[in-house]
Design a protein around this motif. Structure first.
Motif, short mmCIF file in Angstrom:
data_model
loop_
_atom_site.label_atom_id
_atom_site.label_comp_id
_atom_site.label_asym_id
_atom_site.label_seq_id
_atom_site.Cartn_x
_atom_site.Cartn_y
_atom_site.Cartn_z
N GLY A 33 0.79 -1.22 0.00
CA GLY A 33 0.00 0.00 0.00
C GLY A 33 0.82 1.27 0.00
N LEU A 34 2.10 1.15 -0.37
CA LEU A 34 2.98 2.32 -0.43
C LEU A 34 3.30 2.63 -1.89
N GLY A 35 2.67 3.67 -2.42
CA GLY A 35 2.93 4.05 -3.80
C GLY A 35 4.25 4.78 -3.95
N GLN A 36 4.62 5.08 -5.19
CA GLN A 36 5.92 5.68 -5.48
C GLN A 36 5.76 7.02 -6.20
N SER A 37 6.66 7.93 -5.90
CA SER A 37 6.65 9.26 -6.54
C SER A 37 7.51 9.25 -7.80
N ILE A 38 8.73 8.77 -7.68
CA ILE A 38 9.66 8.64 -8.80
C ILE A 38 10.48 7.38 -8.56
N SER A 39 10.76 6.62 -9.61
CA SER A 39 11.67 5.49 -9.50
C SER A 39 12.69 5.60 -10.63
N VAL A 40 13.96 5.55 -10.27
CA VAL A 40 15.02 5.67 -11.28
C VAL A 40 16.11 4.65 -11.00
N SER A 41 16.57 4.00 -12.05
CA SER A 41 17.76 3.16 -11.97
C SER A 41 18.89 3.93 -12.62
N ILE A 42 19.92 4.26 -11.85
CA ILE A 42 20.99 5.10 -12.38
C ILE A 42 21.91 4.33 -13.32
N LEU A 79 24.05 10.69 -5.34
CA LEU A 79 24.01 12.00 -4.70
C LEU A 79 23.06 12.95 -5.44
N GLN A 80 23.17 12.98 -6.76
CA GLN A 80 22.29 13.86 -7.54
C GLN A 80 20.82 13.50 -7.35
N TRP A 81 20.53 12.21 -7.38
CA TRP A 81 19.13 11.80 -7.26
C TRP A 81 18.61 11.93 -5.84
N MET A 82 19.48 11.77 -4.85
CA MET A 82 19.05 12.02 -3.46
C MET A 82 18.64 13.48 -3.31
N GLN A 83 19.40 14.37 -3.91
CA GLN A 83 19.06 15.80 -3.86
C GLN A 83 17.75 16.07 -4.59
N ILE A 84 17.57 15.46 -5.78
CA ILE A 84 16.34 15.65 -6.55
C ILE A 84 15.13 15.17 -5.74
N THR A 140 7.60 13.54 -2.92
CA THR A 140 8.36 12.49 -2.24
C THR A 140 8.44 12.77 -0.74
N GLU A 141 8.04 11.80 0.06
CA GLU A 141 8.10 11.95 1.52
C GLU A 141 9.22 11.12 2.13
N VAL A 142 9.48 9.96 1.54
CA VAL A 142 10.55 9.07 2.02
C VAL A 142 11.30 8.52 0.80
N ILE A 143 12.53 8.07 1.04
CA ILE A 143 13.41 7.65 -0.05
C ILE A 143 13.92 6.24 0.21
N VAL A 144 13.93 5.42 -0.84
CA VAL A 144 14.55 4.09 -0.78
C VAL A 144 15.77 4.09 -1.68
N ALA A 192 25.76 7.54 1.77
CA ALA A 192 25.52 7.51 3.22
C ALA A 192 26.04 8.78 3.88
N ARG A 193 27.23 9.21 3.47
CA ARG A 193 27.79 10.46 4.03
C ARG A 193 26.93 11.65 3.64
N TYR A 194 26.45 11.65 2.40
CA TYR A 194 25.64 12.77 1.90
C TYR A 194 24.31 12.84 2.62
N ILE A 195 23.73 11.69 2.93
CA ILE A 195 22.46 11.67 3.67
C ILE A 195 22.64 12.36 5.02
N THR A 196 23.73 12.06 5.69
CA THR A 196 24.00 12.67 7.00
C THR A 196 24.16 14.17 6.88
N GLU A 197 24.80 14.62 5.80
CA GLU A 197 25.14 16.04 5.67
C GLU A 197 24.01 16.89 5.09
N ALA A 198 23.19 16.32 4.18
CA ALA A 198 22.34 17.20 3.37
C ALA A 198 20.89 16.75 3.17
#
Length: 293
Positions: free
Chosen positions: A168-177, A188-193, A200-204, A218-224
């Protein structure tokens, strides 16, 4: 970025990397496919698309193109992408796999100068559920919702989406880099996007062994990154691969940690960043629900 049903989309090449089924699926999903480019086939109709010899001919006929999907032979990808950049196409999705690394280096330098977003190579593309499908992702696994997915894998991306849809959890955007040795856009670019995306409320984040892109993420998540993130790392039981056949290979690993690029290294990085990591795809939905609460 322009990822809306109004986006004009071009297909460059009709190789084994894309089929009539994929093109029909994109059309059925509402993607605005305007034409194809296949040198030597100009004036023909292929998969109910008008075909041109050059990208610039498509632009002359239909106006500015937002996205091109490149499906040519790997050794022709560089020329196709440079032709797209010359026609001011700012979103390039490379479905083809096995693009020569030096070609990608040259392409990325050109793309950075023109602020062009490149997804792939070896990528099934992007889907904004309920709005637009760009590539070969199976749309039936997706439903609109608040979860953004960014992945290095192809088929595993669909599996994660299907697990979320069933929960029951829909998706906002899905991308395979993409999973070639050198790819365009990064975690990093897509985490920022996704962090800036209002839907988007949560990110996988779906990672796999090899390189250090997950550790950097992982480092970028902590920082930004302000939104909750849940990770999944495939290949936990995969044996580490070491190639010592030539001095060039040896030189690339001197100074690196013994577990560089392994699943264990990536798991440790997410643990240090306090990012929950699912043990299996079916557990991702459970962790997301906790993060949302």
């Amino acid at each position: 970025m322009n990822l809306t049903p109004d986006s004009k989309v071009l297909i460059q090449g009709f190789s084994e990397f894309i089929s009539a089924t994929h093109i029909a699926q994109m059309k059925a999903y509402g993607t605005n496919l305007v034409a194809g480019v296949n040198p030597g086939s100009g004036g023909e109709q292929l998969y109910d698309l008008p075909v041109f010899d050059l990208v610039e001919e498509v632009v002359e006929q239909f106006g500015a193109i937002d996205t091109t999907i490149i499906c040519v032979h790997p050794y022709q990808v560089l020329d196709a992408a440079l032709e797209a950049i010359a026609s001011h196409i700012r979103q390039i999705i490379i479905i083809s796999a096995g693009v020569p690394p030096l070609d990608m280096v040259q392409l990325l330098r050109k793309a950075e100068a023109g602020e062009t977003l490149i997804v792939g190579p070896n990528s099934p593309g992007i889907i904004v559920p309920g709005k637009i499908l760009l590539g070969t992702q199976p749309s039936e696994f997706y439903t609109p919702g608040p979860v953004g997915i960014v992945s290095r894998s192809s088929t595993l991306t669909y599996e994660v989406a299907w697990e979320l849809t069933k929960a029951g959890l829909g998706q906002s955007i899905s991308v395979s880099i993409g999973s070639d040795a050198i790819v365009g856009s990064s975690f990093l670019q897509w985490m920022q996007i996704l962090d800036e995306d209002e839907t988007t409320e949560v990110i996988v984040l779906v990672g796999q062994p090899g390189g250090d892109s997950e550790e950097a993420a992982a480092r970028y998540i902590t920082e930004a990154i302000d939104k909750p993130v849940v990770a999944y790392i495939a290949g936990r039981q995969a044996p580490p691969i070491k190639n010592w056949r030539q001095t060039g290979t040896l030189a690339t690993v001197i100074g690196r940690a013994p577990n560089f690029g392994t699943a264990q290294s990536k798991l440790a990085a997410f643990q240090a960043a306090d990012v929950p990591v699912a043990e299996r795809p079916s557990q991702i939905a459970e962790l997301l629900k906790k993060a949302i609460r």
